[in-house]
Design a protein around this motif. Structure first.
Motif, PDB file in Angstrom:
ATOM      1  N   HIS A  82       0.850  -1.199   0.000  1.00  0.00           N
ATOM      2  CA  HIS A  82       0.000   0.000   0.000  1.00  0.00           C
ATOM      3  C   HIS A  82       0.884   1.247   0.000  1.00  0.00           C
ATOM      4  O   HIS A  82       1.203   1.802   1.057  1.00  0.00           O
ATOM      5  N   HIS A  84       1.291   4.956  -2.062  1.00  0.00           N
ATOM      6  CA  HIS A  84       0.703   5.882  -3.041  1.00  0.00           C
ATOM      7  C   HIS A  84       1.772   6.686  -3.773  1.00  0.00           C
ATOM      8  O   HIS A  84       2.929   6.706  -3.380  1.00  0.00           O
ATOM      9  N   GLU A 106      -4.572   0.026  -3.251  1.00  0.00           N
ATOM     10  CA  GLU A 106      -5.863   0.543  -2.771  1.00  0.00           C
ATOM     11  C   GLU A 106      -6.468   1.478  -3.820  1.00  0.00           C
ATOM     12  O   GLU A 106      -7.546   1.258  -4.334  1.00  0.00           O
ATOM     13  N   HIS A 238      -5.398  -0.846   5.854  1.00  0.00           N
ATOM     14  CA  HIS A 238      -5.226  -0.152   7.154  1.00  0.00           C
ATOM     15  C   HIS A 238      -6.379  -0.366   8.140  1.00  0.00           C
ATOM     16  O   HIS A 238      -7.160   0.537   8.407  1.00  0.00           O
ATOM     17  N   ASP A 345       0.838   2.600   3.543  1.00  0.00           N
ATOM     18  CA  ASP A 345      -0.104   3.616   3.053  1.00  0.00           C
ATOM     19  C   ASP A 345       0.669   4.920   2.790  1.00  0.00           C
ATOM     20  O   ASP A 345       0.169   6.018   3.036  1.00  0.00           O
TER      21      ASP A 345
END
Ligand code: ZN
Length: 467
Positions: A82, A84, A106, A238, A345
């Motif tokens: 995960h 970004h 995601e 998450h 994340d």
């Protein structure tokens, strides 16, 4: 005769040894080698050639280059499911945190070919999902930069639009996306029928849906029902920020779904605050929130907590906002659970972002393994390597060669000092590299040596189905 056979054997062994010596590109010498697949935890030498591990042995090895790993732990390189943005800048940050493979699963992308093409020649390995959010944004022409801010968030799709969204997702799968991404709070107007269509594709194509669920127990129930009805594999992203005070209960619900035979997995990042874009629909509920609730939001550029007035002001400007909705014990419940993988994340935009981008993995090793002793080193490494590799292995056979240390595996390795490793980034200063991640090797090529980036190399490869 027996003597002759012995001489012959010795000659063959010598030949083999010199052959090994000639062909080894790199030796990791005298390190404590941890492999979560076999359970190996012992002093070993690792020989690497042509981007793969050739041997793991207690015998001495010689190669063209040697890294002295005495006093250090050698583990499979960390796999982040995960992450970004994924730019050259975030790859540098993540490499210094021990990450050798970063996936954007995601949010994903609506343009699988373009996403991979833009990352050719990267520092670390990379892979992406076909994302329901960006597919919806493309079909409904949403102007949002990262997350939907107009129709893709707030309008139900027509049957023709749903059909185009489905086609775009199926097309992404054909182009080699490793999974399907989804984020229900970012697309609140997507109907249950539309979401069911997305899960049906996942079941048909044998890929997992990596979903940002709506918050709390009800959000988890919604996602589990979709998975149960369609028999799609589901990965809840998450669980710490999706669960907050219900995290423990939700982990128990996931455990019982697994015991019923559902393929459902989850992940956590080790921070008590989240981050998202202030303009996203995910934050619509703050429009009429009490002052107390608004004060959970922090504008990271100034460190100020928001009010009704400043929330409105910054929503017009746009940018990342820190969300202090969690507590340390809730995060610990998520990180320590045997169900969770560690995934960052990672969120980085315009030169700033969340400290989890730069410190997630070193933070778990420093704060949960060494200081808190709530996780064993082997369990922590399993959460960072073998578990994420296994999550994708059914769809992506190449993942069977990652996340473990054995002959034949990809030579992605992270070598760290267990006595020193710790994160340093904060919400105010999110770009500080950790300490103690000594050496990082991607496909046999060192990208971090002695805690410094090695310039010039770009050994990262696409992780993509059919490549
Ligand atoms: Zn995310």
């Amino acid at each position: 005769m027996r003597k002759l056979a012995r001489i012959l054997l010795i000659a063959i062994a010598a030949c083999y040894a010199s052959l090994t010596a000639q062909t080894l590109d790199l030796v990791i010498a005298d390190g404590r080698v941890l492999d979560p697949e076999s359970g190996l935890d012992a002093m070993r030498n690792i020989g690497i050639s042509n981007g793969r591990i050739v041997t793991i042995t207690s015998d001495p090895l010689t190669g063209r280059a040697t890294i002295d790993a005495a006093g250090l732990v050698t583990s499979p390189g960390f796999i982040d499911l995960h992450a970004h943005q994924q730019t050259a800048e975030t790859y540098r940050y993540q490499a210094r945190d021990g990450v050798t493979t970063a996936f954007e699963l995601e949010l994903g992308t609506s343009d699988v070919d373009g996403w991979y093409a833009a990352r050719a020649g990267s520092l670390i390995n990379y892979g992406v999902s076909i994302g329901h959010i960006p597919a919806r944004m493309a079909v409904m022409r949403d102007p949002g930069r990262i997350f939907p801010t107009a129709d893709a968030a707030h309008r139900a799709a027509s049957p023709a639009e749903v059909k185009r969204i489905v086609q775009l997702i199926e097309d992404g799968i054909r182009k080699g996306a490793v999974s399907i991404g989804a984020g229900f709070p970012y697309t609140p107007a997507a109907t249950r029928e539309e979401l069911t269509e997305v899960f049906r594709i996942a079941a048909r194509e044998h890929v997992s849906v990596h979903a940002h669920i709506r918050g709390g127990v009800a959000g988890l129930d919604e996602a589990l029902k979709l998975a149960e009805e369609t028999r799609a594999a589901l990965h809840i992203v998450h669980i710490n920020s999706a669960g907050t005070s219900a995290t423990r209960e939700m982990l128990e619900t996931i455990a019982s779904a697994r015991s019923r035979g559902l393929d459902v997995t989850t992940e956590a990042y080790p921070y008590a605050a989240g981050m998202t874009e202030i303009q996203s629909a995910n934050l619509d509920s703050y429009q009429n929130a009490t002052e107390q609730r608004l004060a959970l939001l922090e504008w990271p550029k100034t460190g100020e907590r928001l009010t009704a007035e400043s929330f409105k002001k910054y929503r017009q400007i746009g940018g990342p906002v820190v969300i202090h909705t969690n507590t340390e014990p809730m995060v610990a419940a998520a990180v320590n659970s045997p169900l969770t993988m560690i995934a960052s994340d990672s969120y980085w935009d315009n030169g700033t972002g969340h400290p989890r981008t730069t410190g997630t993995f070193s933070r778990v090793l420093g704060r949960y393994v060494r200081e808190g002793r709530s996780l064993t080193l082997m369990d922590a490494i399993r959460k960072m390597t073998l578990m994420p590799a296994e999550r994708l292995a059914a769809r992506v056979p190449a993942m069977k060669a990652k996340g473990r240390l054995r002959a034949g595996a990809d030579a992605d390795l992270t070598i760290f000092d267990p006595a020193r490793v710790i994160d340093r980034s904060t919400y105010r200063e999110p770009g500080l590299p950790p300490v103690g991640i000594r050496h990082v090797i991607v496909n046999g090529v060192p990208v971090v040596r002695d805690e410094r980036l090695v310039g010039g190399g770009a050994p990262g490869r696409a992780v993509r189905v059919g490549s």
